[in-house]
Enzyme design. Sequence first.
Site, short mmCIF file in Angstrom:
data_model
loop_
_atom_site.label_atom_id
_atom_site.label_comp_id
_atom_site.label_asym_id
_atom_site.label_seq_id
_atom_site.Cartn_x
_atom_site.Cartn_y
_atom_site.Cartn_z
N ARG A 132 -8.30 -25.50 92.64
CA ARG A 132 -8.32 -25.34 94.16
C ARG A 132 -7.73 -26.43 94.73
NH1 ARG A 132 -12.91 -22.61 97.50
NH2 ARG A 132 -12.19 -22.73 99.33
N LYS A 177 -3.79 -18.90 99.41
CA LYS A 177 -5.43 -19.17 99.73
C LYS A 177 -5.95 -18.41 98.71
CE LYS A 177 -8.67 -22.05 101.86
NZ LYS A 177 -9.31 -23.23 102.08
N GLU A 230 -13.97 -25.16 92.84
CA GLU A 230 -13.32 -26.54 92.74
C GLU A 230 -13.53 -26.23 91.79
OE1 GLU A 230 -12.05 -28.16 97.14
OE2 GLU A 230 -12.65 -29.74 95.95
N HIS A 274 -7.36 -37.07 105.38
CA HIS A 274 -9.24 -37.53 105.77
C HIS A 274 -9.82 -39.08 106.65
CE1 HIS A 274 -11.29 -33.72 104.10
NE2 HIS A 274 -9.87 -33.47 105.06
N ARG A 279 -32.35 -19.58 103.86
CA ARG A 279 -31.43 -19.52 102.15
C ARG A 279 -30.52 -18.25 102.51
NH1 ARG A 279 -36.65 -19.78 100.81
NH2 ARG A 279 -37.26 -22.15 100.27
N HIS A 301 -4.18 -34.30 101.87
CA HIS A 301 -6.04 -34.71 102.83
C HIS A 301 -6.65 -35.78 101.93
CE1 HIS A 301 -4.91 -30.32 103.42
NE2 HIS A 301 -5.95 -30.09 104.46
N HIS A 305 -6.56 -32.30 113.05
CA HIS A 305 -6.63 -32.57 111.60
C HIS A 305 -4.95 -32.23 111.67
CE1 HIS A 305 -7.92 -30.87 107.67
NE2 HIS A 305 -7.54 -30.39 107.64
N LYS A 358 -15.28 -22.59 102.16
CA LYS A 358 -15.94 -23.95 102.47
C LYS A 358 -16.51 -23.66 104.12
CE LYS A 358 -13.32 -26.60 99.62
NZ LYS A 358 -12.16 -27.89 99.27
N GLU A 378 -0.72 -26.96 108.32
CA GLU A 378 -0.92 -26.55 106.97
C GLU A 378 -0.14 -24.99 106.94
OE1 GLU A 378 -3.78 -27.51 105.40
OE2 GLU A 378 -5.42 -28.36 106.34
N ASN A 402 -5.95 -29.13 99.16
CA ASN A 402 -6.09 -30.59 99.26
C ASN A 402 -5.38 -31.46 99.53
OD1 ASN A 402 -8.80 -31.01 100.37
ND2 ASN A 402 -9.04 -30.49 98.79
#
Lengths: 384, 384
Positions: free
Chosen positions: B264, B249, B259, B275, B143, B271, B288, B165, B207, B268
């Site tokens: 935030r 960032k 987010e 994606h 955990r 993206h 990417h 992330k 990016e 994206n």
Amino acid sequence: MTTYVIHASCLPWTVRKNPNKMHQVQVKLAERSYPIFIGTRTLDGIATSLGELLIGWSHTVIICDEKVAQTFGKTVKDYLNQTNKRTSMLIVPSGEENKSIANLSQLWSQMLEEKTDRKSVVVAIGGGVVGDLAGFAAASFTRGLRFIQVPTTLLAMVDSSVGGKTGINLPAAKNMIGAFWQPHAVWIDTSTLDSLPDREFRSGLAEVVKYGVILDESFFDHLEEHADAILARKHEHIQHIVRRCCELKAQVVSQDERETTGLRAILNYGHTFGHAIESKTSYGRFLHGEAISIGMTMAGQLAVRLELWQKDCQERQTALLRKFGLPTSFREVPSEQLVVAMQMDKKTEHGRLNLILPTRMGNVRTVSNCEYADILGAIYGNAT
Amino acid sequence: MTTYVIHASCLPWTVRKNPNKMHQVQVKLAERSYPIFIGTRTLDGIATSLGELLIGWSHTVIICDEKVAQTFGKTVKDYLNQTNKRTSMLIVPSGEENKSIANLSQLWSQMLEEKTDRKSVVVAIGGGVVGDLAGFAAASFTRGLRFIQVPTTLLAMVDSSVGGKTGINLPAAKNMIGAFWQPHAVWIDTSTLDSLPDREFRSGLAEVVKYGVILDESFFDHLEEHADAILARKHEHIQHIVRRCCELKAQVVSQDERETTGLRAILNYGHTFGHAIESKTSYGRFLHGEAISIGMTMAGQLAVRLELWQKDCQERQTALLRKFGLPTSFREVPSEQLVVAMQMDKKTEHGRLNLILPTRMGNVRTVSNCEYADILGAIYGNAT
């Protein structure tokens, strides 16, 4: 931690319909605080109450096992269907051995198929296996969904549904993978226990006894005094013990959410031994509470050997566990193998076992320097 | 967010040995705050600096791919071996398609075999795939373990290593499973970029351009002005752009860690389209950054169609992306299929796409009510 009785006049209409009082215990964790609602025959109030708690809620994913799906799962689904929210129901197999990577992976895929997104809410209905698995699915899907615990076994009510521990087992180690992910609410309807098989009910009582031993001597006295009424599942007695266990757990979790100060670790009393027993018997021989009952007995024996607690306390603990029909000894696996399995415990640090041992009724401490010989001796020792 | 130059006289001895100045950017997240160290040829300082950050650290699990294991991984391992801590090294396959349940599951088993416990620290060395996978393994094992990001690709330095992330892909949806799990430090040695293949370096620049478009017009101007020096990988230029991207960032992440406020989500930009392109080409066709370059171009086209931003801004964006050798169009998959794949995006709410679109250089906004026809049109539109 605050406990108070909510009087009917202060409640929203759906709860007011319910003739029974609902108790509320608050788990205080700053922005992650949440209520535990405790009552009898209260499932009809769930949709409205959740609607007040969950801003932007658009879709519900009920996760439960096959049996619950036909009973409480169906009831909750029917109530949720009266709202304007889409409801999905996903079935997971029951049994500790199913808290697996394979089942988690399947849940993830099904949640995607059901178009689950960040406005979705996971509602876990059932025992600890479903709660742990569904909770971790909620914690990890899109990096975190809100979720609600609706425990329907005594063990889940008094222990696993409160506190945010979610996760799955690895083949060689229980609960090794998971997240601390707090529910947004825990909804306990003690009438769901009416149909719980006797063995499962007794298994839950092991964790109930645990709270007395580790935190509350007078609660232990209460359990001894009312053991017969509890075994007869009298509603007022069940409500009382569930509420007291939730209060005690909420108190501990509020002070040590992530098991970093050592306080929360006391809830693991009996569990290092117990988990090893479950692991060495492939999670199939004992129910969790049964293994914990044996584990508490072994931990108590070790504490007696180390002269940390008195023999008569150990005898009272053993007698109460037996009164509740729980096993207190296990000798079928060589002690050495059990100790190796114990070292997989998450409380192990630098390869050293940290054990929670009782010092007097209502009090325990962490002991990190036990001799190997003493642990072996305690495992072999007779249940006194 | 604070940026400052640390002068040699203020630094602990190992960092002082380093002739180069190290920059430090702080990600401010209350008790989860952490430093990003940025320098050139600084790997020798990592063990001592981490020793100062990580109380009770007893064991290190380095996670990297085969290639990094023989280069930077070996270097870091050698330095860590000079401490008295046990070090394990686990190899994961490289490539986006390997951010999978199967590889995560294997990592979990190997971590258990290596007797990883809560005093262990995961050090992820490599690109975004390794960082995301290792980060989620760290987040979920027992955990939650502490972990350190050591990004060795431009893309990982400016984007994926900062902000917490972590996660894996489902076959049908990228990054669908994971956790917000902040590292304890990010250690950036820009000299690791010297050996980065040209295509990967250029992919990272997508990016970098993104930060200019969404947050900082003068940074965009700077990129246009110094494009040749950047492509020549001059150290002072690389350090500057890495630092500026990390500052931007860190600023965003500090204000909206999970987010939830919408801020935030601006990271994206490009993206949702990107994606979908990666998914429809099975993550094998584009790097990417290449997919994000196409995605930014499509998002820009949509913004022009909607009269949100001017055609000359779109032309500047396209020109800079092309200058950096990045693709800006893709027509091999029918637009309708791309839109379906876009709807798997995590920003989708109540089944509705939320798109980040530019309004002027250095500024974007979230648009949630785009017409299907406009999105299709933007996908088909020429890259202007």
